[in-house]
Design an enzyme around this catalytic site. Structure first.
Site, PDB file in Angstrom:
ATOM      1  N   TYR A 100      41.845 -50.040  14.288  1.00 27.71           N
ATOM      2  CA  TYR A 100      41.141 -50.974  15.186  1.00 27.71           C
ATOM      3  C   TYR A 100      40.996 -50.438  16.606  1.00 27.71           C
ATOM      4  CZ  TYR A 100      46.009 -52.451  15.976  1.00 27.71           C
ATOM      5  OH  TYR A 100      47.352 -52.477  16.218  1.00 27.71           O
ATOM      6  N   LYS A 101      41.563 -49.271  16.865  1.00 30.48           N
ATOM      7  CA  LYS A 101      41.404 -48.680  18.187  1.00 30.48           C
ATOM      8  C   LYS A 101      40.166 -47.775  18.183  1.00 30.48           C
ATOM      9  CE  LYS A 101      46.411 -48.797  19.060  1.00 30.48           C
ATOM     10  NZ  LYS A 101      46.443 -49.737  20.188  1.00 30.48           N
ATOM     11  N   ARG A 105      45.257 -48.416  32.510  1.00 33.64           N
ATOM     12  CA  ARG A 105      44.945 -47.536  31.378  1.00 33.64           C
ATOM     13  C   ARG A 105      43.449 -47.608  31.061  1.00 33.64           C
ATOM     14  NH1 ARG A 105      47.582 -48.339  25.346  1.00 33.64           N
ATOM     15  NH2 ARG A 105      46.282 -50.202  25.404  1.00 33.64           N
ATOM     16  N   PHE A 149      55.602 -45.820  20.779  1.00 34.75           N
ATOM     17  CA  PHE A 149      55.214 -47.228  20.832  1.00 34.75           C
ATOM     18  C   PHE A 149      56.396 -48.054  20.332  1.00 34.75           C
ATOM     19  CE2 PHE A 149      53.059 -51.106  19.313  1.00 34.75           C
ATOM     20  CZ  PHE A 149      52.485 -51.470  20.513  1.00 34.75           C
TER      21      PHE A 149
END
Lengths: 397, 397
Positions: B209-210, B356, B113
Site C-alpha cells: 500500500y506504500k 518526511r 519499524f
C-alpha cells in the site's frame, strides 16, 4: 417482525440462479458497489493518507466489530475485525493456553474445520514442550475434557453436515474442568442467534464472507470475554494492537482490552464492502431469522426426502442440533452438485460425499427452496448427473 | 527509457495537492475503480462462489506475487501475497529460527519499524526457552552478528530517515556467522531496485500500500529463497498453505514451496485494486526509477537547504545509503507539517521531530518538487506553522 422480502431485495442474485451457497460465499449486497466506489474515489482518491482520520478508517475494525458483536451476543467493545479466521484462531489459542500455563492439551474434534486443526497443530509444533492437539469425535468432546486440557477449540456448526454443538453445555464442562472455551462461529455468525456472553465463551472467532456477505476475502473477527480482555497476551504483537501505535516506541505495550487483538493495517477496502453488508442486518432480528431458516430447512428436507430416496440426510433433524444448512449424502455427490449448478441451483460439494445447501432467509424463500428441491429431484430421476463433464473435479469448489 | 509522464497520468492526484506521502499510502491508480467495479459486479456479483475458479481468485496471491517478485529481484514462483506485513514478519521469523535450532537470538536494530520489533518480541515471549530479541543501533548490526544469532531481521530503508542498509553486506555477514537474513522491504519495494535473489536474502517481506499503490489495507507479501522453500516450517499453518486444501484432511501437510506461506482466504477485493496498481509498473524499469528518484531527491534537498536553514537533513546524502524518501528534522516538525498539508503539500510527520517526504517518480516530477520546496520555505519564512490549530495532534497521522 423482520421483513425478509425487504432483505431479499438488498442482494444481487443473478437471473436464473438459486443461491444456496451463502454459507461459503455470501452474495453481493446491492449497496456494496456504490459504497466501494465511494471508498475508492471519494475517500482513498481524494483524502489519500488523510482518509485514516477523515473517514474513520482506523476506527472501522472496532465499529464494524461491534455491529457483528450484536449478532453474536457480545458485550459492546469486545469484538474487533482483521486478518483471516485462521489468524484469529491462532491468536485465541495462543492467548488461551498461556492463561493455563500448567496444562498442555488443546482439545478439538474431527468435525472441526481443518484449518482450525492445522493452526492448532502449527502452534503446538512451534511451542514443543509437551503441547499437544487432541482430537476426538464430536460427540466425545464433553467426555474428553479433563484437567490436562488448557482450552477446547470447537466450531459450533459442522461445515459439512450442519451438526451443531451445544455451546452452553460444552463451555460449562470446560469451565468445570478449569479449561477455557474457544468457539469458531464461521457457520454461526449471521446464521443463528449466538450468545457468546450469556453462554460464557472465553474467546470467539469467525469470518464475515459467509452468512455476513462481506465478499471474497472479507476480514475475520475475534471476541475476547471482558473478564479476560486485560489478561490475554497477544502472541501476534502487531503495531496496531499497541497501546500507542503512533508513538513508535521500541517496546510493545498491549492496547486496552480487545485493541491488542489488532495486528497490522486493517483491510480498508474489504471493510467498505462489509459495511454495506452489515447495513442489511440492521433491521434483522436473529430469532426471526432462526425461525425462518428452520422452517425453510424443514421444507427443503421434506421435499428432497419425498422426491429423492437415494439421498441420505446428513444434517440432524432436531432443530437444536443443527445450524442453518442442510446436507445430504450420495456416493456421486460431486457430479450431482455439478449437474445442479449447471441448472442454476448453486450449492456445493464437500468431500467425500456431501451435497451442501445453505439456507439463508435474507435472500431465500419458499419459491427458491421448492425450485431447488424440484431441480435436484429431476436430476436424480433423469440420471442427468451421470455425465463425464460433471465428474471432472475442478481445482476449487 | 521509462516514460514518467505516462505513469503520472495513471494516478489520480486531487486538484491542488502535491502528494509526497506515497511512502505511507500510495495514491489511487486511475484504473483501480473500474477494476474494482468489475470485481464487485461482474465477478463476485455474477459468479458468486464460482469466482474462485472462473476468475482465478485463488491463483491471484501467486500471480500478483510474481509481479511484485520482478520488482524485488525474486526468482519467479517464490513470492506470495496475503495477510499484513506484521503477520509476514512473524512467518519469516518463526520459520527462520527453526532452521537454526541451536541459536536463540533474533538480531534487529533500533531503526527498524516498531511493528517488526513487536512481532519479534511477541514471538520470543511466546517461545520462552531462552529466545531473545537483541536490538542494536543500525550501524552496529554487522558487528553484533555472532554465532548466537539465528536470524537478523532488518528493514532495508529506515521509515523515518530514509537511511538504507547494505543488503548484500549484512546478508553476507549473517551467512558468514551461520545466521539467516530476513529483509523487510516496506520502504524498498517499488522505491528502488531490490535484488533479493542476487544478494542472498533468505526471507523478504513487504507491503503493497506504500510505493506499490494497492490502497489502504492492501495485502503484504513474503519471499522465501528457493533453497529454503521446501524446508521452511510454517508456524501459521492455515488451510490455504496445505498441500491439498480441498481434500480437508485432518492433518496438515505443507504445500509445495512458497504455497505453505499462504494462511487463510486471500483478500480478493483488495487484490483487485492491487492488480490495477501493478499494471502501472509493467513499463517501469527499476533502474530508471531509481535514477529519477535520486535526481528528484537531490533537487529537493538542495532547494530546501538553500531556503530553509532551520531544517536539518536527516537523510544520508550519499546515494547508496538512502532510499526514496527525504526527511528533515525540526523541533516543531509536527506543526510545520500540518501547515504544509493545509497548503496542499502532503508529506507526513514521524515522532519526535521528522518531516518526511516520499519521492515517487511515478507521479512526482520537478514541478512538484520545486513547488513543495517553495511552500515549505514560505511557511518557515512566515512562521505560518506557529498556530495552535497546527500544534494539536491528531489521533492518526
Amino acid at each position: 417482525m423482520t421483513d425478509f422480502s425487504a432483505t431479499h431485495a438488498k442482494f444481487h442474485i443473478p437471473d436464473g440462479v438459486i443461491y444456496l451457497d451463502g454459507n461459503s460465499l455470501g452474495p453481493l449486497p446491492v449497496a456494496a458497489p456504490e459504497r466501494m466506489q465511494k471508498m475508492m474515489t471519494a475517500e482513498w482518491g481524494q483524502s489519500l493518507i488523510g482518509g485514516w482520520n477523515e473517514h474513520g478508517w482506523m476506527a472501522m475494525p472496532r465499529s464494524l466489530g461491534d455491529r457483528i458483536g450484536r449478532l453474536i451476543g457480545a458485550e459492546p467493545g469486545h469484538t474487533v475485525l482483521g486478518d483471516t479466521l485462521s489468524i484469529k484462531v491462532f491468536q485465541a489459542l495462543a492467548a488461551a493456553i498461556r492463561m493455563r500455563p500448567d496444562r498442555r492439551v488443546i482439545l478439538s474434534d474431527t468435525g472441526n474445520f481443518p484449518s482450525d486443526l492445522y493452526i492448532a497443530e502449527g502452534l503446538v509444533d512451534l511451542l514443543g514442550d509437551g503441547y499437544t492437539l487432541k482430537t476426538v469425535a464430536p460427540e466425545e468432546v464433553e467426555g474428553a475434557i479433563d484437567d490436562t486440557v488448557a482450552a477446547i477449540l470447537i466450531t459450533e456448526v459442522d461445515y459439512r453436515t450442519g451438526r451443531r454443538h451445544d455451546m452452553a453445555r460444552l463451555t460449562r464442562a470446560a469451565h468445570d474442568a478449569g479449561a477455557l472455551a474457544i468457539w469458531d462461529l464461521a457457520h454461526s455468525a449471521g446464521a443463528l442467534p449466538v450468545r457468546v456472553a450469556a453462554e460464557g465463551a472465553d474467546f470467539a472467532v469467525g469470518c464475515t464472507y459467509k452468512y455476513l456477505n462481506s465478499g471474497p476475502g472479507g476480514p475475520a473477527f475475534i471476541y475476547v470475554a471482558p473478564r479476560h480482555a486485560e489478561q490475554a497476551k497477544p502472541a501476534l504483537a502487531g503495531w496496531l494492537g499497541h497501546d500507542r501505535p503512533f508513538d513508535f516506541d521500541l517496546r510493545y505495550t498491549p492496547g486496552a482490552g480487545i485493541e491488542r487483538m489488532r495486528v497490522g493495517t486493517p483491510p480498508v477496502l474489504q471493510m467498505a464492502a462489509l459495511e454495506a453488508a452489515l447495513d442489511v442486518w440492521d433491521g434483522v432480528d436473529m430469532d426471526d431469522l432462526r425461525a425462518r431458516a428452520l422452517e425453510l430447512g424443514d421444507r427443503f428436507i421434506a421435499g428432497v426426502e419425498a422426491a429423492c430416496p437415494d439421498l441420505v440426510l446428513a444434517t440432524p433433524r432436531d432443530h437444536a442440533s443443527r445450524g442453518s444448512q442442510v446436507s445430504f449424502r450420495h456416493p456421486d455427490a460431486y457430479a450431482i452438485m455439478q449437474a445442479l449448478i449447471a441448472r442454476g441451483v448453486v450449492g456445493d460439494f464437500r468431500a467425500p460425499d456431501i451435497l451442501r445447501f445453505g439456507i439463508t432467509p435474507l435472500y431465500i424463500g419458499e419459491a427458491e427452496i421448492d425450485a431447488a428441491g424440484d431441480t435436484l429431484a429431476a436430476i436424480l430421476r433423469e440420471g442427468a448427473w451421470d455425465d463425464p463433464a460433471f465428474r471432472t473435479r475442478k481445482a476449487v469448489t
